[in-house]
Design a protein around this motif. Structure first.
Motif, PDB file in Angstrom:
ATOM      1  N   GLN A 168       4.527  -2.949   2.945  1.00 56.65           N
ATOM      2  CA  GLN A 168       4.238  -4.335   2.536  1.00 56.65           C
ATOM      3  C   GLN A 168       3.684  -5.093   3.728  1.00 56.65           C
ATOM      4  OE1 GLN A 168       7.291  -6.482   0.233  1.00 56.65           O
ATOM      5  NE2 GLN A 168       7.053  -8.199   1.653  1.00 56.65           N
ATOM      6  N   TYR A 185       6.552   2.221  -8.581  1.00 58.84           N
ATOM      7  CA  TYR A 185       5.520   1.260  -8.977  1.00 58.84           C
ATOM      8  C   TYR A 185       6.148  -0.068  -9.396  1.00 58.84           C
ATOM      9  CZ  TYR A 185       1.482   4.374  -8.762  1.00 58.84           C
ATOM     10  OH  TYR A 185       0.457   5.180  -8.329  1.00 58.84           O
ATOM     11  N   GLN A 197      -5.687  -3.709  -8.212  1.00 60.70           N
ATOM     12  CA  GLN A 197      -5.606  -2.501  -7.408  1.00 60.70           C
ATOM     13  C   GLN A 197      -6.903  -2.258  -6.645  1.00 60.70           C
ATOM     14  OE1 GLN A 197      -3.446   0.907  -9.439  1.00 60.70           O
ATOM     15  NE2 GLN A 197      -4.114  -0.256 -11.221  1.00 60.70           N
ATOM     16  N   TRP A 219       0.839  -1.202   0.000  1.00 61.67           N
ATOM     17  CA  TRP A 219       0.000   0.000   0.000  1.00 61.67           C
ATOM     18  C   TRP A 219       0.870   1.246   0.000  1.00 61.67           C
ATOM     19  CZ3 TRP A 219       1.802  -1.213   4.808  1.00 61.67           C
ATOM     20  CH2 TRP A 219       2.044  -0.153   5.687  1.00 61.67           C
ATOM     21  N   MET A 234       7.141  -1.983  -6.257  1.00 63.13           N
ATOM     22  CA  MET A 234       5.995  -2.650  -5.640  1.00 63.13           C
ATOM     23  C   MET A 234       5.614  -3.902  -6.424  1.00 63.13           C
ATOM     24  SD  MET A 234       3.534   0.442  -4.241  1.00 63.13           S
ATOM     25  CE  MET A 234       3.187   1.164  -5.842  1.00 63.13           C
ATOM     26  N   HIS A 261      -4.180   1.651  -2.973  1.00 69.03           N
ATOM     27  CA  HIS A 261      -3.837   3.064  -3.135  1.00 69.03           C
ATOM     28  C   HIS A 261      -4.717   3.864  -2.180  1.00 69.03           C
ATOM     29  CE1 HIS A 261      -2.682   6.896  -4.705  1.00 69.03           C
ATOM     30  NE2 HIS A 261      -2.085   6.398  -5.773  1.00 69.03           N
ATOM     31  N   PHE A 271      -2.553  -4.227  -4.724  1.00 69.80           N
ATOM     32  CA  PHE A 271      -1.996  -2.934  -4.332  1.00 69.80           C
ATOM     33  C   PHE A 271      -3.128  -2.045  -3.854  1.00 69.80           C
ATOM     34  CE2 PHE A 271      -1.256   1.467  -6.134  1.00 69.80           C
ATOM     35  CZ  PHE A 271      -0.574   1.937  -5.020  1.00 69.80           C
TER      36      PHE A 271
END
Length: 537
Positions: free
Chosen positions: A496, A175, A251, A154, A178, A188, A186
């Motif tokens: 993470q 990015y 996402q 995140w 990640m 956001h 992920f």
């Protein structure tokens, strides 16, 4: 087949020969060929995304450059054996040519490979080149013991403070860091764009070097028109790192203020801001909301509140994710010192709080993660006399928006709900916070952790002062020493989360731009408690 190898392969469909979409995709039959140049095909220059994964479904998104229909097929193998074909929506000007499919009845816990093709509505025999994507579904939320670990990342805050896509520097390369962690999804945590932050072609760095931005017309000024808000999302998807991760990792988006304008609430006044010719904040909110909902790979809710952002996304027996919205229902930003709850102290609002508490009570998952767009007890000011977040600068008993939070934390304790962890971004640095009732002015709650991480590709700030009303202890923090620090200093952060299927322990690791671990905390799961039972630390 390893999914990295799958993503690296060329298109499995396409070439110069194209057959009618209605027959090839809907029926899988052979058809007379139609030959056209690649430049005449529909284009998906902004890539593909998946989002809001759950055990039996996920959203697939893309954008066309012209009127088109979205088609896709999915399979559980990279070879696309026994693929299922799905007809998607028409993509027209009213949605900026964006479209999505909410795939359902998918096999729980499986790797899903998918590919998207567009059918040109001016000539239905012309198809785009396909784009391929991948996602990993969570297992079904059963009471049995989990058989697979959980990993997700995140962060928040993309392309803010004038720091845009610098291709010579590698673009928004956090990015890619990640993506390399191979996460299940992920998260956001807001400020997905900076609609209020113009991006110029060059920024002079402190060492005399230049930061060179890719610039489009829409990002060169503050966003006011619907097209300018849309242009901010199109801009972020111009970055190859963003597109690569979006095609490979599902996402989960939420929003905060910069999707509209800095620190917006019912008290926002743009009358003295010369950058804006449109001073009507509700109209800006409406345009920004439409653009966000067009570009977010997010599952839509019912028409009763079709623009709702807060939602529950079960991720199997180890994790329930609750995405909250701290922006849409708040009252005005004020001095935040009211001694009684009122319309001015509302932050998330009673309907959302009732939904959240009910979901936490019903949850059978080991861990309950609340994804928040703002930290709970950091000082976040709005000018000199108002407060943007929950904290109010006083360390005493709860006042203002703190009253709402106090009620929620008390209710969580009374219900005996354990293993609640808060994740957030917003403040442009990374930190680990422990909320200890033994050190709080308001102590009627169970202890919990909050972790902060960001920005992704924006200016660095902080650290913010801590409010101790709820006993917040700063266990770790890392922030730049300068204001609006550039991404080149490496102080861009993400977090993470790993949940071990065997021990059920959650490990939270804060990481930097290079992917290096800065701080790690392992939390052991606590058993649920009966009402009135004393809380364990």
């Amino acid at each position: 087949m390893d999914r990295r190898l799958f993503m690296a392969r060329g298109a499995l469909l396409g070439g110069a020969v194209v057959a009618p979409a209605s027959r090839v995709w809907a029926q899988g039959a052979a058809a007379p060929a139609f030959i056209t140049r690649d430049g005449m095909r529909p284009q998906m220059a902004h890539g593909i995304q998946s989002g809001d994964p759950k055990a039996d479904g996920a959203v697939i998104w893309t954008r066309s450059d012209r009127p088109a229909r979205l088609w896709l097929e999915w399979a559980t193998t990279a070879s696309f054996a026994n693929a299922t074909r799905v007809r998607g929506p028409h993509m027209l000007e009213d949605s900026d040519f964006t479209g999505r499919v909410d795939l359902t009845r998918l096999p729980a816990g499986q790797e899903i490979f998918y590919r998207v093709v567009l059918q040109d509505l001016h000539n239905e025999r012309v198809l785009s080149e396909p784009l391929q994507g991948h996602l990993r579904l969570p297992p079904a939320a059963t009471r049995g013991r989990a058989t697979r670990d959980v990993r997700f990342v995140w962060s928040g805050d993309t392309a803010g403070q004038g720091w845009g896509i610098n291709e010579a520097w590698g673009g928004m390369k956090i990015y890619e860091q990640m993506r390399k962690t191979n996460p299940d999804f992920f998260l956001h945590c807001g400020d997905t764009i900076y609609a209020d932050g113009p991006i110029s072609a060059q920024v002079k760095l402190a060492d005399g070097n230049l930061w060179n931005n890719v610039v489009t017309e829409e990002v060169s000024k503050v966003a006011e028109t619907l097209n300018e808000f849309r242009g901010r999302y199109r801009y972020n998807l111009m970055d190859a790192n963003v597109r690569r991760m979006a095609a490979d990792v599902p996402q989960i988006w939420q929003w905060d203020d910069h999707e509209v304008v800095n620190n917006h609430s019912d008290a926002k006044d743009l009358s003295d801001d010369k950058r804006y010719t449109e001073k009507n904040v509700p109209l800006l909110v409406a345009r920004a909301t439409k653009a966000f909902n067009e570009f977010a790979p997010m599952r839509r809710t019912a028409d009763v509140e079709s623009e709702r952002v807060y939602r529950h996304l079960p991720q199997g027996p180890l994790l329930d994710l609750f995405v909250v919205d701290m922006r849409s229902y708040r009252g005005p930003n004020t001095a935040n010192l009211q001694t009684r709850e009122s319309a001015e102290t509302v932050f998330m609002g009673k309907p959302q709080l009732d939904w959240l508490l009910d979901g936490l009570k019903r949850s059978k998952a080991v861990w309950k993660v609340i994804a928040a767009d703002m930290p709970l007890s950091l000082h976040v000011a709005d000018g000199k006399e108002k407060w943007e977040a929950i904290a109010n600068g006083e360390d005493g008993a709860p006042k203002g928006r703190e009253l709402e939070l106090a009620g929620l934390l008390r209710a969580i304790k009374q219900a005996g709900i354990q293993n609640v962890v808060w994740l957030t971004a917003d403040v442009h640095y990374t930190a680990a916070h422990y909320f200890d009732p033994a050190k709080a002015r308001f102590s009627d709650f169970s202890p919990f952790w909050e972790f902060v991480s960001g920005p992704l590709n924006a200016g660095g700030f902080g650290p913010n002062k801590a409010d101790t009303t709820f006993g917040m202890q700063v266990v770790y923090q890392k922030a730049p020493t300068e204001v609006n620090a550039p991404p080149t200093n490496g102080l861009q952060f993400f977090g993470q989360v790993d949940i071990d299927a065997r021990t059920r322990a959650m490990t939270v690791t804060l990481k930097d731009l290079a992917g290096d671990s800065l701080y790690s905390k392992t939390l052991a799961p606590q058993p649920a408690q009966k009402q009135g039972q004393r809380n364990r630390v």
